[in-house]
Design an enzyme around this catalytic site. Structure first.
Site, short mmCIF file in Angstrom:
data_model
loop_
_atom_site.label_atom_id
_atom_site.label_comp_id
_atom_site.label_asym_id
_atom_site.label_seq_id
_atom_site.Cartn_x
_atom_site.Cartn_y
_atom_site.Cartn_z
N LYS A 22 0.86 -1.21 0.00
CA LYS A 22 0.00 0.00 0.00
C LYS A 22 0.88 1.24 0.00
CE LYS A 22 -1.65 1.51 4.04
NZ LYS A 22 -1.33 2.90 4.43
N ASN A 23 1.90 1.24 0.84
CA ASN A 23 2.70 2.47 1.02
C ASN A 23 3.71 2.72 -0.09
OD1 ASN A 23 1.19 2.94 3.25
ND2 ASN A 23 2.76 2.30 4.73
N ARG A 92 -4.82 10.75 4.60
CA ARG A 92 -3.74 11.73 4.78
C ARG A 92 -2.59 11.47 3.82
NH1 ARG A 92 0.40 11.56 6.95
NH2 ARG A 92 0.23 13.69 7.72
N CYS A 116 -4.57 12.00 13.01
CA CYS A 116 -5.32 10.74 13.05
C CYS A 116 -5.07 10.10 14.41
CB CYS A 116 -4.90 9.83 11.90
SG CYS A 116 -3.25 9.22 12.11
N ARG A 121 0.55 13.93 13.27
CA ARG A 121 0.88 13.85 11.85
C ARG A 121 1.22 15.21 11.23
NH1 ARG A 121 -0.85 8.77 10.22
NH2 ARG A 121 0.88 8.83 8.77
N PRO A 122 2.22 15.94 11.77
CA PRO A 122 2.57 17.26 11.22
C PRO A 122 3.17 17.13 9.82
CG PRO A 122 4.22 16.54 12.77
CD PRO A 122 3.11 15.53 12.84
N ILE A 123 3.22 18.25 9.07
CA ILE A 123 3.88 18.23 7.76
C ILE A 123 4.88 19.38 7.64
CG2 ILE A 123 1.97 17.08 6.54
CD1 ILE A 123 1.23 19.92 5.45
N ASP A 124 5.40 19.84 8.78
CA ASP A 124 6.37 20.95 8.78
C ASP A 124 7.60 20.64 7.93
OD1 ASP A 124 6.66 19.05 10.98
OD2 ASP A 124 8.47 20.18 11.44
N LEU A 125 8.04 19.40 7.94
CA LEU A 125 9.25 19.04 7.16
C LEU A 125 8.96 19.10 5.66
CD1 LEU A 125 10.48 16.03 9.34
CD2 LEU A 125 11.37 18.37 9.35
N ASP A 308 4.86 0.34 12.05
CA ASP A 308 3.62 -0.26 11.54
C ASP A 308 3.47 -1.72 11.95
OD1 ASP A 308 3.58 1.56 8.37
OD2 ASP A 308 3.15 2.15 10.43
N ARG A 400 -8.60 -0.83 4.39
CA ARG A 400 -7.75 0.23 3.81
C ARG A 400 -6.38 -0.33 3.46
NH1 ARG A 400 -7.81 5.85 6.86
NH2 ARG A 400 -6.40 6.13 5.11
C1 EPZ Z 1 4.42 6.80 6.38
O1 EPZ Z 1 3.64 7.85 6.93
C2 EPZ Z 1 3.49 5.60 6.28
N1 EPZ Z 1 2.36 5.94 5.44
C3 EPZ Z 1 3.00 5.22 7.68
O2 EPZ Z 1 2.21 4.03 7.53
C4 EPZ Z 1 4.21 4.92 8.56
O3 EPZ Z 1 3.75 4.62 9.88
C5 EPZ Z 1 5.14 6.13 8.58
O4 EPZ Z 1 5.53 6.48 7.24
C6 EPZ Z 1 6.42 5.86 9.38
O5 EPZ Z 1 7.09 4.76 8.83
C7 EPZ Z 1 2.53 5.96 4.09
O6 EPZ Z 1 3.61 5.72 3.59
C8 EPZ Z 1 1.31 6.26 3.27
P1 EPZ Z 1 6.44 10.20 8.40
P2 EPZ Z 1 4.21 9.37 6.92
O7 EPZ Z 1 6.28 11.49 7.70
O8 EPZ Z 1 5.07 9.58 5.74
C9 EPZ Z 1 7.09 13.07 12.07
C10 EPZ Z 1 0.32 2.66 7.78
O9 EPZ Z 1 -0.17 2.11 8.78
N2 EPZ Z 1 6.96 14.12 11.06
O10 EPZ Z 1 7.56 9.29 8.00
O11 EPZ Z 1 3.07 10.27 7.14
C11 EPZ Z 1 5.80 12.29 12.27
O12 EPZ Z 1 4.98 12.92 13.24
C12 EPZ Z 1 0.80 4.09 7.87
O13 EPZ Z 1 0.46 2.09 6.67
C13 EPZ Z 1 7.21 15.44 11.43
O14 EPZ Z 1 7.53 15.72 12.58
O15 EPZ Z 1 5.11 9.35 8.22
C14 EPZ Z 1 6.29 10.96 12.77
O16 EPZ Z 1 6.56 11.04 14.14
C15 EPZ Z 1 0.54 4.71 9.23
N3 EPZ Z 1 7.08 16.42 10.50
C16 EPZ Z 1 7.61 10.77 12.01
O17 EPZ Z 1 8.02 12.09 11.60
C17 EPZ Z 1 6.75 16.14 9.20
O18 EPZ Z 1 6.68 17.07 8.37
C18 EPZ Z 1 7.50 9.89 10.79
O19 EPZ Z 1 6.47 10.45 9.97
C19 EPZ Z 1 6.51 14.80 8.84
C20 EPZ Z 1 6.63 13.81 9.79
#
Ligand code: EPZ
Length: 438
Positions: A22-23, A92, A116, A121-125, A308, A400
């Site tokens: 999926k991912n 998301r 969620c 789930r921030p997107i600052d990065l 996960d 999902r």
């Molecule tokens: C991906 O989510 C996966 N989803 C998630 O799988 C997975 O848990 C996650 O990576 C971590 O491996 C998809 O690929 C669709 P991140 P993503 O940005 O990209 C923090 C599932 O069950 N962060 O790697 O959204 C964040 O809060 C799902 O299949 C910031 O601080 O995760 C987290 O603590 C759930 N700022 C960490 O980084 C940002 O701008 C990792 O988040 C972005 C993230």
């Protein structure tokens, strides 16, 4: 609405085939927006999140065709740059549309994804990276507005306090493959799904160096072409079936598993008494004759133990000897499964970002409520090991991310049925579990 009824106690035995990831599929679908030429994507899992991403691409103007047998064809001719809230809010991961819209159209308007149950789930990065790439980024009425007329290659750092960002790395890659100049991504996510995206982009004509590493270099090109791309196996689904085998004392082989994508999972599970046998593309799991051992793990970005698969390991820890300690370094609050597992007889204490599991619980079936995708999978695993019947509501969370989960489990001997919600016993309908009662 449908529910699962699970009667625990049967050891799972036999073979299941791994579905596509999926991912890896979601960013691959988004990447098809980078070219007007057709992209054929194979080994796509039949999941509601995938069908939903297809719907968003169609809304943006792409032609999206389900060719059957897991193959899809996406042709993104004329595109709109706006992904509206009513679509984005449901998934998301649609945030990874930002990169290709910026790369192809030099502008984007994408609704801010909500948080969620697993965390904020921030997107600052993501937004910091786009700003460093010369984009003008603002948030207006819940939408992210990006003007990327000034897009250029740059040196980006993608690490955050919880490690790299997976979809943030995907967005940076897809925003820069068509950007003038050279981009260096430091602390890029190196999950297999990102390496798979790089392979697809290179097949489309992108110039990317060090695929699979933490330091990626992208040389922008003028345009990209179509491609044929096959999605990698879903490592999280594979790990879930490995734990399903162990928690039921069974013997299950997952065909088409790529064990090299399982990082620390295999190591940690071996330490906990699981035995693995890798033979010609399949991964067999059974329990060490000396039995299970306490689990001690900390989730980390790849190749660390995957967040996960934390909830699933927590379910296993409930029945094995304890105490087990599972610590979350990616999503510190990702323990929604704990109260539901406790309803089945587990003893789990949450201390900060760790779950302390007493172990040796004799789980008993109970009505439970699915919440996030992986927590729901953990409840199913626990139900397979529990005495009596477990009723799981809101199973759309599972659909999902797990392709025909019940059908695959039944093929391994599980007693699991997918029923209409009105099949729920009267008592359960009147007393939803605490999670469902809010
Ligand atoms: C991906 O989510 C996966 N989803 C998630 O799988 C997975 O848990 C996650 O990576 C971590 O491996 C998809 O690929 C669709 P991140 P993503 O940005 O990209 C923090 C599932 O069950 N962060 O790697 O959204 C964040 O809060 C799902 O299949 C910031 O601080 O995760 C987290 O603590 C759930 N700022 C960490 O980084 C940002 O701008 C990792 O988040 C972005 C993230």
């Amino acid at each position: 609405m449908e529910v699962f009824r699970i009667r625990g106690g049967s050891p799972l035995r036999g073979k299941v085939r791994a579905s596509g990831s999926k991912n890896a599929t979601l960013p691959a679908f988004a990447a098809a927006l980078l070219t007007p030429e057709p992209c054929v994507i194979e080994n796509v899992p039949d999941l509601s999140d995938v069908r939903f991403m297809a719907e968003i691409l169609q809304h943006l103007g792409a032609e999206v065709e389900d060719l059957g047998s897991g193959s899809w064809k996406i042709t993104a001719g004329d595109l709109s740059s706006q992904a509206p809230y009513e679509l984005v809010r449901k998934m998301r991961a649609s945030i990874c549309l930002l990169g290709p819209l910026i790369g192809r159209l030099r502008q984007a308007r994408v609704a801010l994804p909500g948080g969620c149950v697993i965390g904020q789930r921030p997107i600052d990065l993501h937004l910091k990276a786009l700003t460093n790439l010369g984009c003008a980024v603002e948030v207006d009425a819940g939408d992210i507005l990006v003007d990327a007329k000034g897009l250029h290659g740059a040196d980006l750092f993608l690490g955050g306090r919880h490690g790299s960002t997976v979809t943030g790395t995907a967005n940076a890659l897809m925003a820069t493959v068509l950007a003038p100049g050279v981009t260096h991504l430091e602390s890029a996510a190196c999950e297999p799904e990102i390496a798979d995206l790089c392979r697809m982009l290179v097949a489309m004509g992108a110039r990317i160096e060090n695929t699979g590493g933490h330091r990626l270099t992208i040389h922008g090109v003028k345009s990209l072409g179509g491609c044929h791309h096959r999605i990698i196996a879903d490592r999280i689904e594979v790990g879930t079936y490995c734990i399903a085998s162990a928690i039921t004392g069974g013997d299950v082989s997952v065909v088409g598993a790529d064990a090299s994508h399982l990082g620390a999972f295999l190591d940690k599970m071996e330490q906990s008494g699981l035995c693995f046998d890798q033979q010609n593309g399949s991964l067999r799991t059974f329990i060490d004759p000396s039995g299970l051992r306490p689990i001690e793990l900390t989730t980390l970005p790849y190749p660390g133990y995957p967040t996960d698969l934390q909830a699933q390991a927590c379910a296993l820890a409930c029945i094995g000897p304890g105490p087990s300690i599972l610590t979350e370094r990616v999503y510190p609050n990702r323990f929604m499964h704990a109260p539901e597992l406790s309803r089945m007889g587990a003893e789990i204490a949450i201390e900060g970002s760790s779950a302390i599991v007493k172990g040796n619980a004799r789980l008993s079936g109970a009505p439970v409520m699915a919440s996030d995708l992986r927590a729901s999978a953990a409840l199913i695993l626990a139900a397979l090991a529990a005495e009596g019947d477990t009723w799981v509501q809101r199973i759309y969370h599972l659909d999902r991310g797990y392709e025909v989960f019940d059908k695959k489990l039944r093929s391994l001997g599980a007693e699991i049925e997918r029923l209409p919600a009105d099949a729920l016993p009267e008592t359960i309908q009147s007393n939803p579990s605490e999670l469902g009662s809010t």
